[in-house]
Design a protein around this motif. Structure first.
Motif, PDB file in Angstrom:
ATOM      1  N   VAL A  33      35.284  77.419 -22.813  1.00 49.91           N
ATOM      2  CA  VAL A  33      34.201  78.389 -22.611  1.00 49.91           C
ATOM      3  C   VAL A  33      33.164  78.261 -23.727  1.00 49.91           C
ATOM      4  O   VAL A  33      31.961  78.271 -23.476  1.00 49.91           O
ATOM      5  CB  VAL A  33      34.757  79.828 -22.524  1.00 49.91           C
ATOM      6  N   THR A  34      33.634  78.102 -24.948  1.00 48.47           N
ATOM      7  CA  THR A  34      32.711  77.920 -26.077  1.00 48.47           C
ATOM      8  C   THR A  34      31.860  76.671 -25.857  1.00 48.47           C
ATOM      9  O   THR A  34      30.645  76.685 -26.083  1.00 48.47           O
ATOM     10  CB  THR A  34      33.484  77.818 -27.399  1.00 48.47           C
ATOM     11  N   ILE A  35      32.491  75.587 -25.418  1.00 44.09           N
ATOM     12  CA  ILE A  35      31.768  74.340 -25.159  1.00 44.09           C
ATOM     13  C   ILE A  35      30.723  74.544 -24.069  1.00 44.09           C
ATOM     14  O   ILE A  35      29.559  74.140 -24.214  1.00 44.09           O
ATOM     15  CB  ILE A  35      32.745  73.212 -24.773  1.00 44.09           C
ATOM     16  N   ALA A  36      31.111  75.160 -22.969  1.00 48.46           N
ATOM     17  CA  ALA A  36      30.187  75.370 -21.850  1.00 48.46           C
ATOM     18  C   ALA A  36      29.012  76.258 -22.256  1.00 48.46           C
ATOM     19  O   ALA A  36      27.864  75.991 -21.892  1.00 48.46           O
ATOM     20  CB  ALA A  36      30.933  75.973 -20.663  1.00 48.46           C
ATOM     21  N   ARG A  37      29.284  77.301 -23.022  1.00 45.03           N
ATOM     22  CA  ARG A  37      28.208  78.193 -23.465  1.00 45.03           C
ATOM     23  C   ARG A  37      27.245  77.479 -24.414  1.00 45.03           C
ATOM     24  O   ARG A  37      26.029  77.653 -24.334  1.00 45.03           O
ATOM     25  CB  ARG A  37      28.779  79.452 -24.097  1.00 45.03           C
ATOM     26  N   ALA A  38      27.781  76.635 -25.291  1.00 45.28           N
ATOM     27  CA  ALA A  38      26.913  75.876 -26.202  1.00 45.28           C
ATOM     28  C   ALA A  38      26.070  74.869 -25.421  1.00 45.28           C
ATOM     29  O   ALA A  38      24.883  74.694 -25.693  1.00 45.28           O
ATOM     30  CB  ALA A  38      27.748  75.175 -27.264  1.00 45.28           C
ATOM     31  N   ALA A  39      26.676  74.207 -24.442  1.00 44.58           N
ATOM     32  CA  ALA A  39      25.932  73.243 -23.621  1.00 44.58           C
ATOM     33  C   ALA A  39      24.856  73.951 -22.805  1.00 44.58           C
ATOM     34  O   ALA A  39      23.733  73.438 -22.659  1.00 44.58           O
ATOM     35  CB  ALA A  39      26.889  72.479 -22.704  1.00 44.58           C
ATOM     36  N   ALA A  40      25.172  75.119 -22.274  1.00 48.34           N
ATOM     37  CA  ALA A  40      24.173  75.873 -21.514  1.00 48.34           C
ATOM     38  C   ALA A  40      23.009  76.279 -22.410  1.00 48.34           C
ATOM     39  O   ALA A  40      21.848  76.214 -22.005  1.00 48.34           O
ATOM     40  CB  ALA A  40      24.814  77.110 -20.883  1.00 48.34           C
ATOM     41  N   PRO A  54      28.938  72.280 -14.502  1.00 45.33           N
ATOM     42  CA  PRO A  54      30.260  71.875 -14.021  1.00 45.33           C
ATOM     43  C   PRO A  54      31.330  72.330 -15.016  1.00 45.33           C
ATOM     44  O   PRO A  54      31.057  72.464 -16.213  1.00 45.33           O
ATOM     45  CB  PRO A  54      30.189  70.350 -13.988  1.00 45.33           C
ATOM     46  N   PRO A  55      32.551  72.543 -14.549  1.00 42.97           N
ATOM     47  CA  PRO A  55      33.614  72.945 -15.476  1.00 42.97           C
ATOM     48  C   PRO A  55      33.855  71.880 -16.544  1.00 42.97           C
ATOM     49  O   PRO A  55      33.802  70.683 -16.264  1.00 42.97           O
ATOM     50  CB  PRO A  55      34.849  73.084 -14.592  1.00 42.97           C
ATOM     51  N   VAL A  56      34.106  72.315 -17.763  1.00 46.09           N
ATOM     52  CA  VAL A  56      34.429  71.382 -18.841  1.00 46.09           C
ATOM     53  C   VAL A  56      35.649  70.557 -18.448  1.00 46.09           C
ATOM     54  O   VAL A  56      35.743  69.371 -18.761  1.00 46.09           O
ATOM     55  CB  VAL A  56      34.668  72.143 -20.167  1.00 46.09           C
ATOM     56  N   GLY A  57      36.559  71.172 -17.700  1.00 51.49           N
ATOM     57  CA  GLY A  57      37.768  70.483 -17.254  1.00 51.49           C
ATOM     58  C   GLY A  57      37.513  69.307 -16.336  1.00 51.49           C
ATOM     59  O   GLY A  57      38.410  68.490 -16.112  1.00 51.49           O
ATOM     60  N   SER A  58      36.308  69.169 -15.809  1.00 57.28           N
ATOM     61  CA  SER A  58      35.994  68.001 -14.984  1.00 57.28           C
ATOM     62  C   SER A  58      35.709  66.772 -15.851  1.00 57.28           C
ATOM     63  O   SER A  58      35.649  65.655 -15.357  1.00 57.28           O
ATOM     64  CB  SER A  58      34.797  68.286 -14.066  1.00 57.28           C
ATOM     65  N   ILE A  59      35.555  66.988 -17.162  1.00 60.36           N
ATOM     66  CA  ILE A  59      35.250  65.913 -18.100  1.00 60.36           C
ATOM     67  C   ILE A  59      36.422  65.624 -19.033  1.00 60.36           C
ATOM     68  O   ILE A  59      36.755  64.485 -19.311  1.00 60.36           O
ATOM     69  CB  ILE A  59      34.005  66.272 -18.949  1.00 60.36           C
ATOM     70  N   VAL A  60      37.036  66.675 -19.533  1.00 66.38           N
ATOM     71  CA  VAL A  60      38.106  66.546 -20.521  1.00 66.38           C
ATOM     72  C   VAL A  60      39.131  67.650 -20.256  1.00 66.38           C
ATOM     73  O   VAL A  60      38.777  68.722 -19.769  1.00 66.38           O
ATOM     74  CB  VAL A  60      37.535  66.620 -21.960  1.00 66.38           C
ATOM     75  N   ASP A  61      40.381  67.391 -20.565  1.00 65.25           N
ATOM     76  CA  ASP A  61      41.440  68.367 -20.353  1.00 65.25           C
ATOM     77  C   ASP A  61      41.354  69.471 -21.414  1.00 65.25           C
ATOM     78  O   ASP A  61      41.640  69.221 -22.587  1.00 65.25           O
ATOM     79  CB  ASP A  61      42.797  67.662 -20.420  1.00 65.25           C
ATOM     80  N   PRO A  62      40.958  70.688 -21.025  1.00 59.16           N
ATOM     81  CA  PRO A  62      40.807  71.766 -22.003  1.00 59.16           C
ATOM     82  C   PRO A  62      42.113  72.106 -22.729  1.00 59.16           C
ATOM     83  O   PRO A  62      42.098  72.408 -23.923  1.00 59.16           O
ATOM     84  CB  PRO A  62      40.326  72.961 -21.176  1.00 59.16           C
ATOM     85  N   ASP A  63      43.231  72.051 -22.013  1.00 62.60           N
ATOM     86  CA  ASP A  63      44.515  72.345 -22.659  1.00 62.60           C
ATOM     87  C   ASP A  63      44.849  71.296 -23.712  1.00 62.60           C
ATOM     88  O   ASP A  63      45.409  71.616 -24.758  1.00 62.60           O
ATOM     89  CB  ASP A  63      45.643  72.418 -21.626  1.00 62.60           C
ATOM     90  N   ARG A  96      34.981  63.703 -29.817  1.00 59.54           N
ATOM     91  CA  ARG A  96      33.623  63.592 -29.261  1.00 59.54           C
ATOM     92  C   ARG A  96      33.718  63.152 -27.812  1.00 59.54           C
ATOM     93  O   ARG A  96      34.536  62.310 -27.454  1.00 59.54           O
ATOM     94  CB  ARG A  96      32.813  62.552 -30.025  1.00 59.54           C
ATOM     95  N   PHE A  97      32.839  63.717 -26.987  1.00 55.61           N
ATOM     96  CA  PHE A  97      32.746  63.318 -25.590  1.00 55.61           C
ATOM     97  C   PHE A  97      31.374  63.733 -25.065  1.00 55.61           C
ATOM     98  O   PHE A  97      30.633  64.448 -25.748  1.00 55.61           O
ATOM     99  CB  PHE A  97      33.880  63.923 -24.735  1.00 55.61           C
ATOM    100  N   THR A  98      31.040  63.274 -23.882  1.00 49.08           N
ATOM    101  CA  THR A  98      29.765  63.614 -23.263  1.00 49.08           C
ATOM    102  C   THR A  98      30.012  64.630 -22.162  1.00 49.08           C
ATOM    103  O   THR A  98      30.916  64.471 -21.343  1.00 49.08           O
ATOM    104  CB  THR A  98      29.089  62.360 -22.674  1.00 49.08           C
ATOM    105  N   TYR A  99      29.209  65.678 -22.157  1.00 47.08           N
ATOM    106  CA  TYR A  99      29.298  66.730 -21.150  1.00 47.08           C
ATOM    107  C   TYR A  99      27.888  67.104 -20.740  1.00 47.08           C
ATOM    108  O   TYR A  99      27.054  67.406 -21.595  1.00 47.08           O
ATOM    109  CB  TYR A  99      30.056  67.925 -21.733  1.00 47.08           C
ATOM    110  N   VAL A 100      27.604  67.070 -19.470  1.00 49.84           N
ATOM    111  CA  VAL A 100      26.297  67.351 -18.859  1.00 49.84           C
ATOM    112  C   VAL A 100      25.148  66.669 -19.604  1.00 49.84           C
ATOM    113  O   VAL A 100      24.091  67.255 -19.807  1.00 49.84           O
ATOM    114  CB  VAL A 100      26.044  68.866 -18.661  1.00 49.84           C
ATOM    115  N   GLY A 101      25.376  65.443 -19.998  1.00 51.45           N
ATOM    116  CA  GLY A 101      24.327  64.658 -20.636  1.00 51.45           C
ATOM    117  C   GLY A 101      24.175  64.872 -22.128  1.00 51.45           C
ATOM    118  O   GLY A 101      23.314  64.261 -22.756  1.00 51.45           O
ATOM    119  N   TYR A 102      24.993  65.712 -22.714  1.00 51.01           N
ATOM    120  CA  TYR A 102      24.944  65.985 -24.143  1.00 51.01           C
ATOM    121  C   TYR A 102      26.194  65.447 -24.820  1.00 51.01           C
ATOM    122  O   TYR A 102      27.276  65.426 -24.231  1.00 51.01           O
ATOM    123  CB  TYR A 102      24.851  67.492 -24.421  1.00 51.01           C
TER     124      TYR A 102
END
Length: 123
Positions: A33-40, A54-63, A96-102
């Motif tokens: 959630v923190t990652i998604a809010r920062a990306a937004a 998109p859910p962060v879980g579609s890119i990386v396993d949150p657990d 490090r990983f890429t999420y929604v272009g960031y």
């Protein structure tokens, strides 16, 4: 998500290049959630727009992210140190990983950095 520090300005002109937030390991929100809010915030300037991404879980396993840093939180040293005591000034574990272009970087201390890839040419 606490203690938000934002660098740059409105996304309309693509000037926002970096958002830095401190994840609260003991708070209500999970790391995803923190990652998604920062990306937004990086994308639209509003962390509340996270639900439109998109859910962060579609890119990386949150657990897996949470588990990776759990030993660091409970032991007070990097999860990737092999079990040996860390020394002062030791480098922090990061992912490090890429999420929604960031580019997203998460440090063991809970700092989440979301950056426009064009700003990382010096890495």
């Amino acid at each position: 998500m606490d203690d938000t520090t934002t660098e740059g300005t409105g996304r309309d002109t693509k000037e926002r290049s970096r958002v830095v937030v401190q994840h609260d390991w003991n708070g209500e929100d999970c790391l995803a959630v923190t990652i998604a809010r920062a990306a937004a915030e990086a994308w639209t300037g509003n962390p509340d727009d996270a639900m439109t991404l998109p859910p962060v879980g579609s890119i990386v396993d949150p657990d897996a992210l949470e588990s990776l840093f759990e030993p660091a939180r409970s032991r007070g040293r990097p999860a990737t140190d092999g079990g040996y005591p860390s020394t002062d000034g030791a480098a922090q574990s990061r992912v490090r990983f890429t999420y929604v272009g960031y580019n997203v970087t998460i440090s063991e201390d809970g700092v989440v950095v979301v950056e426009d890839p064009s700003t990382l040419a010096n890495l």
